[in-house]
Design a protein around this motif. Structure first.
Motif, mmCIF file in Angstrom:
data_model
loop_
_atom_site.group_PDB
_atom_site.id
_atom_site.type_symbol
_atom_site.label_atom_id
_atom_site.label_comp_id
_atom_site.label_asym_id
_atom_site.label_seq_id
_atom_site.Cartn_x
_atom_site.Cartn_y
_atom_site.Cartn_z
ATOM 1 N N VAL A 225 -7.148 -4.352 -10.316
ATOM 2 C CA VAL A 225 -6.799 -5.373 -11.186
ATOM 3 C C VAL A 225 -6.108 -6.547 -10.408
ATOM 4 N N PHE A 226 -5.579 -6.205 -9.344
ATOM 5 C CA PHE A 226 -4.967 -7.242 -8.326
ATOM 6 C C PHE A 226 -5.665 -7.839 -7.591
ATOM 7 N N LEU A 227 -6.835 -7.214 -7.146
ATOM 8 C CA LEU A 227 -7.668 -7.811 -5.996
ATOM 9 C C LEU A 227 -8.256 -9.390 -6.293
ATOM 10 N N ASP A 228 -8.760 -9.587 -7.387
ATOM 11 C CA ASP A 228 -9.334 -10.888 -7.561
ATOM 12 C C ASP A 228 -8.230 -12.031 -7.526
ATOM 13 N N SER A 229 -6.999 -12.055 -7.844
ATOM 14 C CA SER A 229 -6.022 -12.984 -7.488
ATOM 15 C C SER A 229 -5.223 -12.764 -6.377
ATOM 16 N N ALA A 230 -5.267 -11.533 -5.310
ATOM 17 C CA ALA A 230 -4.732 -11.299 -4.134
ATOM 18 C C ALA A 230 -5.772 -12.017 -3.082
ATOM 19 N N VAL A 231 -6.968 -11.842 -3.221
ATOM 20 C CA VAL A 231 -8.024 -12.665 -2.154
ATOM 21 C C VAL A 231 -7.622 -14.204 -2.212
ATOM 22 N N GLN A 232 -7.371 -14.811 -3.248
ATOM 23 C CA GLN A 232 -7.029 -16.247 -3.693
ATOM 24 C C GLN A 232 -5.688 -16.569 -3.091
ATOM 25 N N SER A 233 -4.750 -15.744 -3.009
ATOM 26 C CA SER A 233 -3.411 -16.306 -2.656
ATOM 27 C C SER A 233 -3.077 -16.138 -1.189
ATOM 28 N N VAL A 234 -4.142 -15.420 -0.217
ATOM 29 C CA VAL A 234 -3.955 -15.119 1.038
ATOM 30 C C VAL A 234 -4.561 -16.573 1.669
ATOM 31 N N ALA A 235 -3.549 -17.288 2.770
ATOM 32 C CA ALA A 235 -4.219 -18.259 3.379
ATOM 33 C C ALA A 235 -5.414 -18.025 4.394
ATOM 34 N N ASP A 236 -6.007 -18.940 4.772
ATOM 35 C CA ASP A 236 -7.007 -18.573 5.651
ATOM 36 C C ASP A 236 -6.457 -18.190 7.037
ATOM 37 N N GLY A 237 -7.131 -16.952 7.381
ATOM 38 C CA GLY A 237 -6.872 -16.175 8.424
ATOM 39 C C GLY A 237 -5.446 -15.200 8.279
ATOM 40 N N GLY A 238 -5.048 -15.232 6.970
ATOM 41 C CA GLY A 238 -3.903 -14.238 6.607
ATOM 42 C C GLY A 238 -4.507 -12.782 6.475
ATOM 43 N N ILE A 239 -3.387 -12.123 6.201
ATOM 44 C CA ILE A 239 -3.709 -10.495 6.038
ATOM 45 C C ILE A 239 -3.388 -10.073 4.642
ATOM 46 N N LEU A 240 -4.410 -9.333 4.116
ATOM 47 C CA LEU A 240 -4.166 -8.600 2.815
ATOM 48 C C LEU A 240 -3.926 -7.285 3.076
ATOM 49 N N MET A 241 -2.860 -6.722 2.959
ATOM 50 C CA MET A 241 -2.608 -5.121 2.836
ATOM 51 C C MET A 241 -2.814 -4.584 1.665
ATOM 52 N N CYS A 242 -3.817 -3.520 1.437
ATOM 53 C CA CYS A 242 -3.882 -2.912 0.329
ATOM 54 C C CYS A 242 -4.120 -1.246 0.316
ATOM 55 N N THR A 243 -3.123 -0.777 -0.447
ATOM 56 C CA THR A 243 -3.170 0.658 -0.772
ATOM 57 C C THR A 243 -3.915 0.974 -1.878
ATOM 58 N N ALA A 244 -4.557 2.095 -2.145
ATOM 59 C CA ALA A 244 -5.239 2.656 -3.339
ATOM 60 C C ALA A 244 -4.751 4.608 -3.029
ATOM 61 N N THR A 245 -4.177 4.809 -4.164
ATOM 62 C CA THR A 245 -3.737 6.263 -4.331
ATOM 63 C C THR A 245 -4.628 7.183 -5.280
ATOM 64 N N ASP A 246 -5.484 6.434 -5.859
ATOM 65 C CA ASP A 246 -6.337 7.313 -6.965
ATOM 66 C C ASP A 246 -7.638 7.843 -6.263
ATOM 67 N N MET A 247 -7.112 8.688 -5.435
ATOM 68 C CA MET A 247 -8.238 9.423 -4.516
ATOM 69 C C MET A 247 -9.179 10.289 -5.271
#
Length: 592
Positions: free
Chosen positions: A214-236
């Motif tokens: 639910v956070f990915l759509d807004s997260a990919v927009q908030s990262v600057a060009d060349g920036g890093i998105l660090m993402c964890t998923a625990t619903d294995m």
């Protein structure tokens, strides 16, 4: 002094790295000690990112300087004759000053057009990276970033739970002036905050309790060009195939149950992030993708390029997995066509498999699409590993993350998924060859092979499944087994003669470099009940013994009993209530 002691009586001081936090004895704010691996790995990546940004910025300034020096030289040599002729004509007409001004303006405009400076690279000085921790909880991660990562800028810590933000602000003050000057805590919905701060953060960290979808759509927009998105998923359980329809609804991919399910979980998450990024003409470049303990964690750089997103179908594949022998085959979503000196995109050819498995005759399950391009950047891996080894005393979980990074550095990064040697032998009901012998047979057949950080028994290879089964047929010939039922997959596989005669002579590269050096690659958990914890705000009961351990559960229940007895005493002292009060629990937090 006594007032301070009374305030801290119900708090425990937890130290991790160079940060310290105050944790209340109740379960109002989430904290998991096991996530120290996650936080250490993130700090290692962040340190490497800052160093890489400096290298990229220096290279950009150097290139810019060469262009600035080149343009005046070319213009001066080419414009002298032109200016002379213009001057002569102007003198004849009496317009000398006007023509000279026009020629200077033309030279300046051409020079500016030749050097196009992207807006995000326009600054002469490299700014300190801004970091957003979208789901902060206690704020430990943000505090460690601020105190331990040299050259870091502002760190914004968000949470939509009031108790968590109060704890975060308390911990910021507890960590002194450095934390107070760099870390800010805000009560906000992370999705809304990221949508209203597009391309403002160089690093965005998502570490939710459960799924990050639910956070990915807004997260990919908030990262600057060349920036890093660090993402964890625990619903294995969802990502590994126990609830395939739920995985498809959250991530847009259907998982398959197999020994490689945890790597497939990583690739499903990468494909999902790429899908969200593509909607805004952006794409991802994975630098590190890790499975550890009970979760997956990916680190990707995000760039904006309308042309680059056309290559996304080439990076995605569907997976066909045999229901009998677990053989798997990948089918690319797209392909390219060279036509009239240009490259065009086209749908991928398919299917890559027949209706029935050519090895055992069973049907196929189809999963995906998954990210089938490399999920690591080899150069980054070596840089991160070098940084970790150089600063080993600053990583509380040094042994674990060094072991994981070492194993990742030896993986075949261009090979998606892996086979399990024990699973192959289970299908054939035979004794297992040693990993060295199997590796040697693959290498002697002319193919590549490596281990996998996801599974100690996993083997990544570019050898097709028919070659792998031929090697196993040759092994069974030398190590006979009892007769099996004719309808079993193993019986059908062994009934065919091998086309390849396997050579089990020990190959020079059958042992990895880490194995030769006797470096530890797979470590056991440091203590019992090392894993996920109860979500903040939930009442701890006896059913949580498997997560927390009987001692922790017993202590929590005893504390609740003491608290309830005090509450009863207070109520009796106040007298009978005139009206029954309705209570609402608002302590549940979205963060981890």
């Amino acid at each position: 002094m006594g007032d301070v002691e009374d305030e801290l009586r119900d708090y425990n001081i937890i130290k991790e790295g160079e940060a310290e936090i105050l944790m209340h004895s109740s379960n109002t704010v989430f904290f998991n000690k096991a996530q120290v691996y996650n936080r250490d790995m993130s700090i290692a990546v962040l340190r490497t990112y800052i160093a890489k940004c400096k290298e990229e910025h220096d290279a950009y300034l150097s290139k810019k300087g060469r262009l600035e020096n080149k343009v005046p030289e070319e213009k001066n040599s080419g414009s002298v004759a032109k200016n002379n002729s213009i001057t002569q004509d102007a003198e004849a007409n009496g317009d000398t000053d006007v023509q000279q001004d026009q020629s200077l303006d033309e030279t300046e405009s051409i020079s500016e057009g030749f050097i196009r400076i992207p807006s995000w690279k326009g600054s002469q000085e490299l700014k300190a990276p801004r970091v957003l921790e979208a789901l902060a909880a206690s704020g430990l991660r943000a505090l460690r970033y601020a105190r331990e990562v040299d050259g870091i800028g502002q760190v914004i810590a968000l949470d939509n739970d009031k108790a968590s933000i109060e704890a975060c602000k308390r911990n910021i003050k507890f960590n002194g002036s450095v934390a107070c000057s760099k870390v800010e805590a805000h009560l906000a919905d992370a999705r809304v905050y990221m949508l209203t701060h597009q391309k403002e953060f160089d690093v965005v960290d998502l570490d939710p309790y459960g799924s990050p979808s639910v956070f990915l759509d807004s997260a990919v927009q908030s990262v600057a060009d060349g920036g890093i998105l660090m993402c964890t998923a625990t619903d294995m359980a969802v990502l590994c195939g126990n609830n395939g329809e739920v995985c498809h609804s959250k991530y847009g991919s259907y998982p398959l149950k197999g020994k490689y399910c945890h790597e497939m979980a990583l690739r499903i998450l990468l494909a999902c992030i790429e899908s969200h990024a593509n909607r805004y003409k952006r794409h991802i470049v994975p630098i590190l993708s890790v499975y550890m303990d009970f979760y997956v964690r990916v680190f990707v750089r995000i760039y904006t390029s309308a042309s680059a997103i056309k290559e996304t179908p080439l990076k995605l594949s569907y997976v066909y997995q045999c229901v009998g022998c677990d053989s798997f085959h990948l089918q690319s979503v797209g392909r390219t066509i060279n036509k009239d000196k240009s490259v065009k995109s086209a749908p991928g050819y398919g299917p890559v498999v027949p209706q029935e498995c050519s090895d055992c005759g069973k049907k196929f399950n189809m999963g995906g699409p998954i990210w089938s391009a490399p999920m690591h950047d080899k150069e980054w891996i070596f840089s991160i590993l070098a940084n970790v080894k150089a600063m080993k005393e600053r990583y509380p979980a040094y042994e674990k993350i060094a072991a994981v990074l070492t194993t990742i550095s030896e993986e075949l990064h261009d090979i998606p998924l892996f086979v399990s040697l024990h699973n192959l032998c289970s299908t054939l009901k035979c004794t297992s060859p040693s990993a060295v012998l199997f590796r040697s047979a693959v290498l002697n057949a002319g193919y590549r092979i490596s281990g996998s950080h996801v599974n100690p028994l996993g083997l990544k290879t570019d050898a097709p499944m028919d070659v792998i089964w031929d090697i196993m047929r040759c092994w069974v010939k030398n190590h006979p087994i009892k007769a099996q039922q004719p309808d079993k997959s193993g019986t059908v596989i062994l009934s065919k003669e091998p086309k390849l005669q396997a050579n089990f002579a020990r190959a020079a590269a059958s042992l990895s470099k880490a194995k030769v050096k006797k470096e530890v690659r797979y470590l056991p958990n440091p203590e019992r009940h090392w894993g996920p914890k109860v979500r903040a705000g939930r009442q701890i009961t006896s059913k949580h013994c498997s997560l927390l351990g009987p001692e922790a559960v017993r202590g929590s229940l005893d504390q609740e009993a003491d608290g309830s007895s005090e509450a009863v005493a207070d109520k009796l002292a106040e007298g009978p209530a005139t009206k029954r009060q309705k209570t609402v629990d608002v302590s549940a937090s979205q963060s981890s």
